[in-house]
Each structure stands twice: as C-alpha cells, then as structure tokens.
Design a protein around this motif. Structure first.
Motif, mmCIF file in Angstrom:
data_model
loop_
_atom_site.group_PDB
_atom_site.id
_atom_site.type_symbol
_atom_site.label_atom_id
_atom_site.label_comp_id
_atom_site.label_asym_id
_atom_site.label_seq_id
_atom_site.Cartn_x
_atom_site.Cartn_y
_atom_site.Cartn_z
ATOM 1 N N ALA A 35 41.100 5.937 103.789
ATOM 2 C CA ALA A 35 40.244 4.869 103.269
ATOM 3 C C ALA A 35 40.857 4.403 101.961
ATOM 4 C CB ALA A 35 38.808 5.350 103.045
ATOM 5 N N VAL A 36 40.354 3.297 101.463
ATOM 6 C CA VAL A 36 40.731 2.812 100.138
ATOM 7 C C VAL A 36 39.492 2.916 99.268
ATOM 8 C CG1 VAL A 36 41.590 0.879 98.782
ATOM 9 C CG2 VAL A 36 42.452 1.248 101.114
ATOM 10 N N VAL A 37 39.613 3.600 98.160
ATOM 11 C CA VAL A 37 38.485 3.778 97.252
ATOM 12 C C VAL A 37 38.531 2.672 96.200
ATOM 13 C CG1 VAL A 37 37.301 5.340 95.666
ATOM 14 C CG2 VAL A 37 38.588 6.274 97.603
ATOM 15 N N TYR A 38 37.530 1.782 96.252
ATOM 16 C CA TYR A 38 37.415 0.768 95.202
ATOM 17 C C TYR A 38 36.516 1.335 94.110
ATOM 18 C CZ TYR A 38 36.035 -3.139 92.362
ATOM 19 O OH TYR A 38 35.789 -3.939 91.277
ATOM 20 N N GLU A 39 37.073 1.562 92.933
ATOM 21 C CA GLU A 39 36.315 2.110 91.807
ATOM 22 C C GLU A 39 36.047 1.002 90.794
ATOM 23 O OE1 GLU A 39 36.678 6.319 89.899
ATOM 24 O OE2 GLU A 39 38.037 4.999 88.805
ATOM 25 N N ASP A 40 34.769 0.703 90.611
ATOM 26 C CA ASP A 40 34.382 -0.367 89.697
ATOM 27 C C ASP A 40 34.814 -0.014 88.275
ATOM 28 O OD1 ASP A 40 32.799 -1.991 87.857
ATOM 29 O OD2 ASP A 40 31.633 -2.572 89.621
ATOM 30 N N MET B 176 33.070 2.510 98.204
ATOM 31 C CA MET B 176 32.583 1.888 96.963
ATOM 32 C C MET B 176 32.235 2.992 95.965
ATOM 33 S SD MET B 176 31.878 -0.698 95.117
ATOM 34 C CE MET B 176 31.288 -0.515 93.434
ATOM 35 N N ALA B 177 32.882 2.976 94.819
ATOM 36 C CA ALA B 177 32.661 3.996 93.788
ATOM 37 C C ALA B 177 32.350 3.328 92.452
ATOM 38 C CB ALA B 177 33.902 4.882 93.650
ATOM 39 N N GLY B 178 31.383 3.883 91.743
ATOM 40 C CA GLY B 178 31.037 3.343 90.429
ATOM 41 C C GLY B 178 29.814 2.461 90.488
ATOM 42 N N GLY B 179 28.724 2.910 89.894
ATOM 43 C CA GLY B 179 27.507 2.104 89.849
ATOM 44 C C GLY B 179 26.592 2.289 91.035
ATOM 45 N N VAL B 180 26.899 3.229 91.939
ATOM 46 C CA VAL B 180 26.053 3.450 93.118
ATOM 47 C C VAL B 180 24.974 4.469 92.763
ATOM 48 C CG1 VAL B 180 25.969 4.101 95.541
ATOM 49 C CG2 VAL B 180 28.035 3.002 94.610
ATOM 50 N N GLY C 219 33.256 -5.013 106.572
ATOM 51 C CA GLY C 219 33.731 -3.956 107.441
ATOM 52 C C GLY C 219 33.123 -2.612 107.052
ATOM 53 N N PRO C 220 33.696 -1.502 107.532
ATOM 54 C CA PRO C 220 33.119 -0.182 107.260
ATOM 55 C C PRO C 220 33.148 0.168 105.764
ATOM 56 C CG PRO C 220 35.242 0.022 108.372
ATOM 57 C CD PRO C 220 34.877 -1.416 108.413
ATOM 58 N N ILE C 221 31.974 0.534 105.243
ATOM 59 C CA ILE C 221 31.831 0.860 103.819
ATOM 60 C C ILE C 221 31.193 2.238 103.673
ATOM 61 C CG2 ILE C 221 30.648 0.279 101.658
ATOM 62 C CD1 ILE C 221 32.798 -1.680 102.142
ATOM 63 N N ALA C 222 31.819 3.099 102.877
ATOM 64 C CA ALA C 222 31.238 4.373 102.471
ATOM 65 C C ALA C 222 30.926 4.286 100.982
ATOM 66 C CB ALA C 222 32.194 5.522 102.774
ATOM 67 N N PHE C 223 30.195 5.267 100.456
ATOM 68 C CA PHE C 223 29.775 5.235 99.059
ATOM 69 C C PHE C 223 30.110 6.547 98.368
ATOM 70 C CE2 PHE C 223 27.144 2.250 101.361
ATOM 71 C CZ PHE C 223 27.179 1.118 100.553
ATOM 72 N N GLN C 224 30.639 6.413 97.178
ATOM 73 C CA GLN C 224 31.007 7.597 96.391
ATOM 74 C C GLN C 224 30.037 7.773 95.230
ATOM 75 O OE1 GLN C 224 35.190 8.634 95.672
ATOM 76 N NE2 GLN C 224 34.747 8.566 93.475
ATOM 77 N N PHE C 225 29.636 9.019 95.013
ATOM 78 C CA PHE C 225 28.711 9.363 93.931
ATOM 79 C C PHE C 225 29.403 10.344 92.991
ATOM 80 C CE2 PHE C 225 26.248 8.043 97.519
ATOM 81 C CZ PHE C 225 25.167 7.350 97.004
ATOM 82 N N GLY C 226 29.585 9.923 91.747
ATOM 83 C CA GLY C 226 30.213 10.802 90.767
ATOM 84 C C GLY C 226 29.228 11.397 89.791
ATOM 85 N N THR C 227 28.330 10.570 89.271
ATOM 86 C CA THR C 227 27.412 11.026 88.225
ATOM 87 C C THR C 227 26.235 11.813 88.797
ATOM 88 O OG1 THR C 227 28.033 9.156 86.813
ATOM 89 C CG2 THR C 227 25.965 10.271 86.305
ATOM 90 N N GLY D 239 29.163 8.043 84.306
ATOM 91 C CA GLY D 239 29.042 6.678 84.790
ATOM 92 C C GLY D 239 27.982 5.932 84.005
ATOM 93 N N HIS D 240 28.017 4.617 84.074
ATOM 94 C CA HIS D 240 27.106 3.799 83.262
ATOM 95 C C HIS D 240 25.678 3.798 83.775
ATOM 96 C CE1 HIS D 240 30.155 1.828 80.580
ATOM 97 N NE2 HIS D 240 30.922 2.398 81.484
ATOM 98 N N ASN D 241 25.449 4.382 84.948
ATOM 99 C CA ASN D 241 24.096 4.478 85.500
ATOM 100 C C ASN D 241 23.376 5.758 85.089
ATOM 101 O OD1 ASN D 241 23.646 2.085 86.798
ATOM 102 N ND2 ASN D 241 24.223 2.804 88.827
ATOM 103 N N ALA D 242 23.962 6.557 84.223
ATOM 104 C CA ALA D 242 23.368 7.859 83.888
ATOM 105 C C ALA D 242 21.954 7.730 83.318
ATOM 106 C CB ALA D 242 24.261 8.604 82.895
#
Length: 472
Positions: free
Chosen positions: A180-185, A230-234, A250-258, A441-444
């Motif tokens: 996959a390609v990870v798009y990090e905001d 999709m990473a960042g802000g989720v 197309g197919p989208i997955a979501f990454q959670f860091g914070t 992340g900025h959503n903390a």
C-alpha cells in the motif's frame, strides 16, 4: 459493510484484516506488546524498529549501556542493539497475535544505519513480519530490500510527487511487493512530518484532493487496487464516510498513531498517558527543531518552549566590523580580546539577554549567535559530545553515519539530542514529562472531549479497535 462495522475487511500483507493500521511510533512507543494486541484484534499491528527495546528470553528489558569511547563505536553498538531489539519485539508480537491480523515493522529511512538494521531484522525475524512501513526521507532502496526478503513494503509519503519519484526510480521494479502507499498528512500527523519547501506549515490543506491526486497517479501506473492508507488526523471513522467505498479514491485503509498511545497495552509511562488526557486544542505544535531537519509535531510543553525561546534570543554576527551590514559594535565574550560584531540594535538586545542571565553565546551554522544560560550551554555541549549516531545525518551534533562520519557543518545548538529525550520519556526517567519531547498528532485534544475516555478510562487495544469499527 458488515453489520458490526463501518468498514469491510481488506487484503493487506497477504491476509484479510480490518483496514485499521497501528502507526509505528518511534523509540519504544509502539512495541511487540501493542502491535501483537492490535493484530489479535484483527488489524495491522506495527512494531517500531527505531532503536527498539531488547527483551531477553526471560521477558526482561535489557537497557543499552554504551561502552564505546567515540561516536562511531557507540553507533555500532546502537545498530547491533536495535537489530536484536526489533527481533525480540517481533517474537513477542507474533506470539500475542495468535494467528490473527498482520505485523508490520516501521523504520525511519533517516535513522542511523537504517538499511543494516532493516536487513538484520528481516533476516533474524523471518516469517514473523509481514510488511515494512518507512518514511522520514526518500527510501529508494526499501522496495529492493523487502522484495529480497519477500515481505510487503509500505512507503510513507506526503504528496503524489514524492511517490512518483520513488516509483520511477526503483519501485516499478518491485511492484509485486508494494502492499500500500501510506499518505501521511504533513499538517496533522504526529512525529516527523513531510512538509516540502513549497508548503506552508501555517496553511493546512484538505487531504482529500491530495489523496485523489495520488490515486489518479497510481492508476496511471497500473496500481488501481493497491490500497492507500490515510494517516494523520484520523479519529472517528464516521468523519470519513465520503472516503469509505469512494470509487474515485479506490481502496482506503486508516492508520491510527495517537489513539493507540492511550491503551492498556501501550508501553508509554502512565504519566504520559495522563498528560494526553489533558491536551488542549491547539497545544500540539508543528515545529522545526528536530535534528533531522524535518518538521515534526509534539505537545507544546516546557521542552519545546525552551527551544522556541533559545531561537528567539538570536542575532546575526560578523567576525570583523562590517559597515555594509551595519555590524560595527563589538561584543566581547569567551577568551581575552575575543568577540564578534553586531548591529547597534542587536548589541542592545544581546546585552539585555546577558543581564537576564543568558550569558553564554553559542554559534550556529547560519552565522548567528544564540544566548543561553551557562548550565544550558554545558548541557548542549555534553549532549553533542555523547552522540551515539542515531540518525543518518544529525544537525545537532554534525554526525553522519558514513564516509568520514561528519556532515561538514557546524553543530547546531538550536536543536537537541533526540535519542536522549525519546529514550527518557519512553522509559519514564530523567526530567519530568513536561521537560521532554512528547510527540503527538494534532487531534490529541480529542482525548479530553471523547466520551469514550470519560473519567480517565484507558481501554485495551481490543476495546479501542471495536470502538473504532463502530465509527467512533
């Protein structure tokens, strides 16, 4: 869409899993325990391969105590330890996942000895790691290394242009292993961010058109069905309903860091978890103090405030009087008859700072002086001398992990030793939590607003994943 979830399972790294990815968070902030729990809940758990903690056969943490007398020797110790540490964490994750989910390894391309560590871990943990995520730089050789070890690779990028460069240069040769390609905001993600020189840190852009541009480019490359993460802000998946099932994207997955930081399996200290519950809106700052040279996002606390103040006490200087630049007033410091020339206005500012106790000028690579207290100057020099080569290029210590082991630039006292503070905050040692770098992340701030965490509730990873799947 299933009855129990707002999203459907997705094929990632050779298995059908929930399209929920745990972000790999630097030094000891995501490990085998957290990754194994995330995978056991049906998602993709991520071990941080950035100087991972070594756990012995008895389950005991083995700290790294440096014996080397110079940077190169300490760097070699760090590379060896990091490799063994990540292998030990992969084994823990593998046991805990109980055959569920997938396990990924996260590395930073700009970490010291990255290729050596990555290769060593994939060899030593063969069959335990299903994919590798990698960002913080342009990891051109990532695809080749992963393909050789038959694991999927997941480049972390912040623009379609960056992925095009990677694909055209090397990735097209190893397309079968692109997971996959990870798009990090770059405006919303925690840790190091991929802002380009053409983008303003003060003007966040909507991620949808940027990801759509990436998808259109991927279609041109024949990568229609390769997921974008999709990473960042989720935070709540219900806020991304126009992404889920969107045929354009197309197919989208979501990454959670914070969010995974605040779980029972999260390895960070309790004081850090409690601090996250009280982060205020706007308290996470996008700054440029990191010794990597990248922008990064962290909680604006005493640690960051001191760095801001350090750079604010800054003036340009000349070693000789310069009428053209107006630097004609001599400022003595250091050895007898030694000093620099400043403009009259800057001389007045510098004098005022010195009266306040910031009596130690320190030169920067940009032809400026900063003014700090003597004890701070001693600490900066001590940290620079203790460098263990954790980065491929470090602007704080001027270390480089190859050739002559020096960047050729003057060490920059406006930065800091990132290895020292991240090890200290992750292990609850050294200065209090507010005096350490606290990536976020900025959503903390949403921890304090989300009813899920009411009363200081800290969920298990399984509870968090189940909550996210409802859309919350």
């Amino acid at each position: 869409m299933t009855a129990a979830s707002i999203v459907d399972p997705m094929f990632i790294s050779g298995a059908s899993v929930w399209p929920l990815v745990e972000g790999g968070k630097g030094v000891a902030a995501s490990n085998g325990t957290s990754a194994g729990a995330w995978a056991a809940a049906g998602g993709v758990g991520t071990i941080s391969g950035v100087n991972a903690d070594l756990i012995d056969d008895n389950g005991e943490y083995v700290p790294l105590i440096y014996k080397g007398r110079d940077r190169k020797a300490r760097h070699e110790e760090l590379v060896e330890y990091s490799t063994k540490g990540a292998i030990s964490q992969a084994r823990i994750a593998h046991e805990l996942r109980q055959g569920e989910g997938r396990i990924h390894l996260n590395v930073l391309w700009e970490m010291g000895g990255c290729e050596r560590v990555l290769t060593g871990v994939l060899e030593g943990a063969k069959g335990l790691i299903h994919g590798v995520t990698c960002g913080a730089g342009m990891p051109y050789r990532l695809a080749e290394i992963c393909a050789r070890h038959e694991v999927h690779y997941y480049p972390i990028i912040s623009s379609a242009r960056a992925f095009r460069a990677l694909w055209k240069r090397t990735y097209h040769k190893f397309g079968d292993w692109l997971g996959a390609v990870v798009y990090e905001d770059p405006w919303r993600a925690g840790g190091h961010n991929g802002l380009s020189n053409a983008e303003s840190p003060d003007q966040p852009e909507n991620p949808f058109p940027r990801v759509l541009e990436l998808r259109k480019m991927m279609r041109e490359m024949g990568l229609d069905q390769i997921p974008i993460v999709m990473a960042g802000g989720v935070w709540h998946l219900k806020e991304w309903m126009n992404w889920i099932g969107n045929k354009e994207l197309g197919p989208i997955a979501f990454q959670f860091g914070t969010r995974p930081l605040l779980t029972q399996e999260s390895p960070i200290p309790q004081a850090w978890k409690e601090r996250l519950l009280g982060v205020a809106p706007g308290e996470v700052a996008l700054h440029q103090f990191s010794p990597t040279g990248f922008y990064s996002s962290a909680v604006r606390n005493s640690f960051l405030n001191e760095l801001y103040e350090r750079s604010e006490r800054q003036v340009a200087y000349s070693d000789d009087p310069s009428d053209a630049d107006g630097r004609t007033v001599f400022l003595p410091y250091g050895r007898s008859n030694h000093g620099v020339y400043l403009t009259p206005a800057d001389h007045a500012r510098a004098t005022a700072w010195m009266v306040e106790g910031f009596t130690q000028p320190m030169r920067t690579p940009d032809g400026t002086l900063i003014f700090v207290a003597p004890d701070r100057a001693r600490q900066i020099r001590r940290d620079q001398a203790d460098c263990m080569g954790c980065l491929s290029h470090c602007r704080f210590s001027a270390w480089k992990d190859r050739d002559n082991y020096a960047t050729g630039h003057q060490p920059d006292p406006r930065s800091f030793c990132i290895q020292k503070t991240l090890q200290d905050i992750a292990h609850g040692r050294g200065d209090p939590i507010d005096n350490q770098l606290m990536f976020s992340g900025h959503n903390a701030y949403r921890f304090g607003q989300d009813p899920f965490y009411k009363g200081g509730f800290i969920p298990t990873v399984k509870q968090l994943v189940q909550r996210i799947l409802t859309g919350e």
